[in-house]
Design an enzyme around this catalytic site. Structure first.
Site, PDB file in Angstrom:
ATOM      1  N   GLU A 258       0.876  -1.171   0.000  1.00 57.73           N
ATOM      2  CA  GLU A 258       0.000   0.000   0.000  1.00 57.73           C
ATOM      3  C   GLU A 258       0.907   1.212   0.000  1.00 57.73           C
ATOM      4  O   GLU A 258       1.640   1.450   0.953  1.00 57.73           O
ATOM      5  CB  GLU A 258      -0.872  -0.055   1.256  1.00 57.73           C
ATOM      6  CG  GLU A 258      -2.101   0.778   1.141  1.00 57.73           C
ATOM      7  CD  GLU A 258      -2.197   1.708   2.294  1.00 57.73           C
ATOM      8  OE1 GLU A 258      -1.998   2.913   2.069  1.00 57.73           O
ATOM      9  OE2 GLU A 258      -2.449   1.235   3.411  1.00 57.73           O
ATOM     10  N   CYS A 297      -2.673   8.291   3.799  1.00 55.34           N
ATOM     11  CA  CYS A 297      -2.559   7.690   2.473  1.00 55.34           C
ATOM     12  C   CYS A 297      -3.831   7.892   1.660  1.00 55.34           C
ATOM     13  O   CYS A 297      -3.807   7.799   0.447  1.00 55.34           O
ATOM     14  CB  CYS A 297      -2.221   6.212   2.598  1.00 55.34           C
ATOM     15  SG  CYS A 297      -3.309   5.345   3.726  1.00 55.34           S
TER      16      CYS A 297
HETATM   17  P1  NDP Z   1       9.371   4.813   3.379  1.00 56.63           P
HETATM   18  O1  NDP Z   1       8.953   4.000   2.231  1.00 56.63           O
HETATM   19  O2  NDP Z   1      10.692   5.412   3.372  1.00 56.63           O
HETATM   20  O3  NDP Z   1       9.248   3.977   4.716  1.00 56.63           O
HETATM   21  C1  NDP Z   1       8.185   3.082   4.979  1.00 56.63           C
HETATM   22  C2  NDP Z   1       8.702   1.965   5.862  1.00 56.63           C
HETATM   23  O4  NDP Z   1       9.690   1.232   5.154  1.00 56.63           O
HETATM   24  C3  NDP Z   1       9.393   2.464   7.120  1.00 56.63           C
HETATM   25  O5  NDP Z   1       9.106   1.577   8.174  1.00 56.63           O
HETATM   26  C4  NDP Z   1      10.852   2.403   6.751  1.00 56.63           C
HETATM   27  O6  NDP Z   1      11.671   2.280   7.859  1.00 56.63           O
HETATM   28  C5  NDP Z   1      10.866   1.139   5.932  1.00 56.63           C
HETATM   29  N1  NDP Z   1      12.002   1.006   5.050  1.00 56.63           N
HETATM   30  C6  NDP Z   1      12.607   1.939   4.301  1.00 56.63           C
HETATM   31  N2  NDP Z   1      13.601   1.400   3.602  1.00 56.63           N
HETATM   32  C7  NDP Z   1      13.636   0.079   3.898  1.00 56.63           C
HETATM   33  C8  NDP Z   1      14.464  -1.004   3.511  1.00 56.63           C
HETATM   34  N3  NDP Z   1      15.415  -0.857   2.630  1.00 56.63           N
HETATM   35  N4  NDP Z   1      14.200  -2.217   4.041  1.00 56.63           N
HETATM   36  C9  NDP Z   1      13.226  -2.391   4.945  1.00 56.63           C
HETATM   37  N5  NDP Z   1      12.432  -1.384   5.353  1.00 56.63           N
HETATM   38  C10 NDP Z   1      12.623  -0.166   4.838  1.00 56.63           C
HETATM   39  O7  NDP Z   1       8.279   5.867   3.572  1.00 56.63           O
HETATM   40  P2  NDP Z   1       8.238   7.029   4.635  1.00 56.63           P
HETATM   41  O8  NDP Z   1       7.503   6.481   5.806  1.00 56.63           O
HETATM   42  O9  NDP Z   1       9.531   7.665   4.906  1.00 56.63           O
HETATM   43  O10 NDP Z   1       7.385   8.014   3.809  1.00 56.63           O
HETATM   44  C11 NDP Z   1       7.921   8.549   2.600  1.00 56.63           C
HETATM   45  C12 NDP Z   1       6.789   8.831   1.657  1.00 56.63           C
HETATM   46  O11 NDP Z   1       6.015   7.676   1.414  1.00 56.63           O
HETATM   47  C13 NDP Z   1       5.809   9.826   2.161  1.00 56.63           C
HETATM   48  O12 NDP Z   1       6.279  11.109   2.036  1.00 56.63           O
HETATM   49  C14 NDP Z   1       4.642   9.503   1.294  1.00 56.63           C
HETATM   50  O13 NDP Z   1       4.774  10.113   0.052  1.00 56.63           O
HETATM   51  C15 NDP Z   1       4.688   8.033   1.150  1.00 56.63           C
HETATM   52  N6  NDP Z   1       3.805   7.348   2.095  1.00 56.63           N
HETATM   53  C16 NDP Z   1       2.693   6.805   1.622  1.00 56.63           C
HETATM   54  C17 NDP Z   1       1.823   6.193   2.467  1.00 56.63           C
HETATM   55  C18 NDP Z   1       0.619   5.558   1.962  1.00 56.63           C
HETATM   56  O14 NDP Z   1       0.014   4.812   2.694  1.00 56.63           O
HETATM   57  N7  NDP Z   1       0.186   5.809   0.758  1.00 56.63           N
HETATM   58  C19 NDP Z   1       2.054   6.113   3.899  1.00 56.63           C
HETATM   59  C20 NDP Z   1       3.281   6.728   4.304  1.00 56.63           C
HETATM   60  C21 NDP Z   1       4.118   7.277   3.415  1.00 56.63           C
HETATM   61  P3  NDP Z   1      12.489   3.549   8.447  1.00 56.63           P
HETATM   62  O15 NDP Z   1      11.466   4.518   8.873  1.00 56.63           O
HETATM   63  O16 NDP Z   1      13.221   2.947   9.580  1.00 56.63           O
HETATM   64  O17 NDP Z   1      13.323   4.033   7.336  1.00 56.63           O
END
Ligand code: NDP
Length: 672
Positions: A258, A297
């Site tokens: 998602e 989201c």
């Molecule tokens: P990320 O995709 O960076 O992070 C989401 C999750 O993935 C976090 O728990 C993060 O951990 C983890 N993660 C990141 N890189 C890895 C990896 N290589 N291996 C395993 N886990 C990983 O999203 P953000 O939360 O930083 O949000 C960034 C953007 O994503 C937002 O600005 C928005 O545009 C979008 N977003 C969309 C959502 C939706 O539901 N549509 C919800 C939230 C965000 P960690 O935090 O420790 O890096």
């Protein structure tokens, strides 16, 4: 506030990460409030623990027992919710935002618990659809079933809903019978950690069923198998990185995703200024922009209106947004708090700058903080694009904050095409008081959107709004939204189970699924089945009644008594002319009443009440002078609580030639 040392929960132990811990900052003040890290964790051992200890423990329980665990977890969260609210403020969330996350999360567990007890059997196998007869003689048949996957559900979650984001996945996972490992986003993981602590301390989770990673996931992905599920929420970039991990493809690991979504809200062509729908649209767009500071989201990113009404929408929206009180979420009267982190603030500003290359900002200043200090505050930013087909960015760039772009459409077809230009969304709303418009819109756009809410003056007041995913409805969307699907009541549970097509004799299939199937044995009981409590009833036990003759006098008496003098029962000539009957026949309801008269055992006892009847079919007419008899078979049973439960009986009514006259499923409430 002293700096929290966040702990991982691995193999039923709280353990600190070793090596460099990362600081976590308050969204409101910018100060360091926690340190987090997962260094030193043995991820393979965590997966192994879940598979060896957690999974088997859950699979020993029935669906109803697992549903009771969910309820106990939800109660534990609710009992200690104030501890969570206290931490939630530091994420920038107001009390209202926190309510969605914390109480919304607990509510989701409650919902899965109650639906699980109502809709799933009190057994271990989930039946999918009816038995498929596969042979002429009836000795070989097919039946689809679901059994729990034997691996681990790994959640990689976003920062925006640290509690709900975990619990909306945990409900269906635990109900299905699978253990989970949770990895929250680092920025707000302290709230998830506190919630996990509350659930573990509740003492209701079997060992190995829940583990927590408070930092990077190391080599965890390398150890996944076809029995595991990865459920991801976050950015498209991370989703793609994880989804293209070779193990995911090699082992066919289920990957529920998602991610970004450029959700649209559309003001219908009929909803001009002065209509209730116009006002509702303006209110909802403003609300969606500011709740959770737009970090949802499902938030509305693209607001579309008929070209002729765009100026009026802009004026009304800008006026509303200008009045939003932004500040410390703890303060009384504050309507919008901060973004989750300074990093997120920088990201939103950069995305607004990208959007502003092909749209203009008409409300709010992205570069000036509306609140002094180091908090991650930003005012609501409304952009306007007068040429939405000339700008890719407005359909492709998700600024994950209080940001939305207003755009015109020419006609309904253009609105549909623009909505679909987002290439897949989680949620769409349409404000119209014209059901033809609503139907045309759904037909034109349904394939691109996971959830569509149609709002008008009659439904808006009681509606759950554009942006609220609900446990009973599916949450997820195609394309850009990730292609995943979560929740949706019992649909969500099946993401954590394997569907298998079983083939065998009805008797064997019946024993496997714990339900009697047509063609399976029908042993006679020692006493009338109405004299037995649920715990004493054996599946398949069948009562074969005596037979009775149905006379013309019976039919006429029933017709006059009930007032049902339909021609087929009362008009000799017309009934003879009927291609279906060829003569007068007994009422279907007379047959049902006589059937009850044949099988009921009247004295008070374990059967408390008849609560319904399903799948009734009249197969062969019963003519005056024919006789009828009944076979009543215990099909399934389910104990609800100490006082009652439900028994389903397969009822077959036969005539004197042993042809089936009627079949149905009778439901009774019984003592356990
Ligand atoms: P990320 O995709 O960076 O992070 C989401 C999750 O993935 C976090 O728990 C993060 O951990 C983890 N993660 C990141 N890189 C890895 C990896 N290589 N291996 C395993 N886990 C990983 O999203 P953000 O939360 O930083 O949000 C960034 C953007 O994503 C937002 O600005 C928005 O545009 C979008 N977003 C969309 C959502 C939706 O539901 N549509 C919800 C939230 C965000 P960690 O935090 O420790 O890096």
């Amino acid at each position: 506030m002293k700096t929290l040392k966040l702990l991982n929960y691995a193999a039923d132990q709280w353990v600190a990460g070793d090596g460099g811990l990362a600081p976590v900052h308050s969204a409101v003040t910018g100060e360091v409030i926690a340190e987090t890290g997962s260094g030193g964790l043995d991820f393979a051992a965590m997966l192994d623990h879940a598979r060896r200890v957690g999974g088997p423990a859950l699979r020993r329980m029935t669906f109803h027992e697992r549903a009771h665990v969910l309820k106990a977890l939800a109660n534990a969260v609710m009992a200690r919710k104030e501890e969570l609210y206290e931490l939630s403020y530091a994420t920038g969330a107001t009390r209202g935002d926190g309510w969605i996350d914390i109480e919304g999360g607990a509510g989701t567990l409650f919902s899965f618990s109650s639906k699980g007890r109502r809709e799933l059997p009190n057994g271990k196998v989930l039946i999918d659809g009816a038995m498929e007869p596969l042979s002429k003689g009836g000795t070989f048949a097919g039946q689809h079933v679901y059994t729990p996957l034997q691996g681990v559900a790994v959640y990689i979650n976003a920062f925006n809903f640290p509690v709900w984001g975990m619990l909306e996945k945990l409900g269906p996972t635990l109900l299905a019978g699978m253990p989970a490992i949770v990895k929250p986003a680092s920025a707000t993981g302290y709230l998830t950690e506190a919630c996990v602590r509350i659930m573990i301390e509740a003492g209701v989770l079997p060992p190995g069923t829940l583990q927590l990673i408070m930092g990077a996931t190391g080599d965890l992905m390398d150890h996944l198998t076809c029995q595991d599920v990865v459920s991801f929420t976050g950015s498209a970039a991370t989703a793609m990185k994880l989804q293209s991990h070779p193990v995911i493809a090699q082992e066919s690991v289920r990957f529920v995703s998602e991610r970004d979504s450029l959700n649209a809200s559309i003001l219908g062509p009929d909803a001009g200024p002065g209509t209730p729908e116009f006002d509702l649209f303006v209110k909802e767009v403003a609300r969606e922009m500011t709740v959770k500071a737009g970090q949802k989201c499902t938030a509305i990113r693209r607001a579309m209106a008929p070209a002729g009404h765009l100026d009026a929408v802009q004026a009304a929206l800008s006026e509303r947004l200008a009045k939003v009180r932004i500040g410390d979420p703890r303060e009384e009267g504050v309507q919008m708090g901060a973004l989750a982190s300074r990093g997120q603030l920088e990201d939103v500003r950069a995305k607004v700058a990208e959007l502003a290359q092909s749209a203009r900002i008409v409300s709010g200043d992205p570069d000036t903080s509306p609140v002094p200090g180091n908090g991650a505050f930003i005012a609501p930013i409304l952009l306007r694009s007068d040429d939405p087909w000339g700008s890719d960015a407005v359909h492709d760039v998700e600024a994950f904050g209080p940001v939305s772009t207003l755009m015109p459409y020419r006609d309904l077809g253009d609105a549909i095409a623009l909505a679909n230009r987002g290439m897949g969304s989680l949620a769409l709303s349409l404000f119209t008081f014209d059901s033809d418009t609503a139907r045309d819109f759904v037909l034109g756009a349904g394939a691109y959107h996971g959830r569509m809410v149609i709002l008008d003056r009659t439904s808006a007041k009681e509606s759950t709004g554009h942006g609220s995913p609900l446990p009973v409805l599916v949450h997820g969307g195609p394309g850009r939204a990730g292609g995943g699907e979560e929740m949706g009541g019992m649909r969500g549970v099946k993401h954590y189970m394997q569907r298998t097509a079983l083939q065998g004799s009805p008797e064997v299939l019946s024993k496997i699924i714990g339900q009697w199937l047509p063609g399976a044995d029908k042993p006679a009981g020692d006493v009338h089945p109405f004299r037995k409590r649920i715990s004493e009833l054996e599946i398949g036990t069948t009562l074969k009644t005596a037979s009775r003759t149905v006379t013309l006098a019976d039919i006429e008496h029933f017709a006059h008594f009930t007032g049902d003098t339909f021609y087929a029962h009362m008009d000799d000539e017309a009934a003879k002319a009927s291609p279906i009957f060829g003569g007068r026949v007994a009422h279907g309801y007379l047959i049902l009443s006589f059937a009850a008269g044949l099988f009921v055992d009247p004295d008070p006892g374990p059967v408390l009440a008849n609560t319904g009847l399903e799948t009734l079919r009249f197969m062969t007419p019963l003519y005056p002078g024919d006789s009828m008899r009944v076979e009543l078979t215990v099909k399934s049973k389910s104990i609800r609580d100490e006082e009652k439960g439900e028994v389903r009986w397969a009822v077959e009514v036969f005539n004197q030639k042993d042809e089936i006259v009627a079949t149905y499923e009778l439901i009774t409430m019984n003592q356990p």
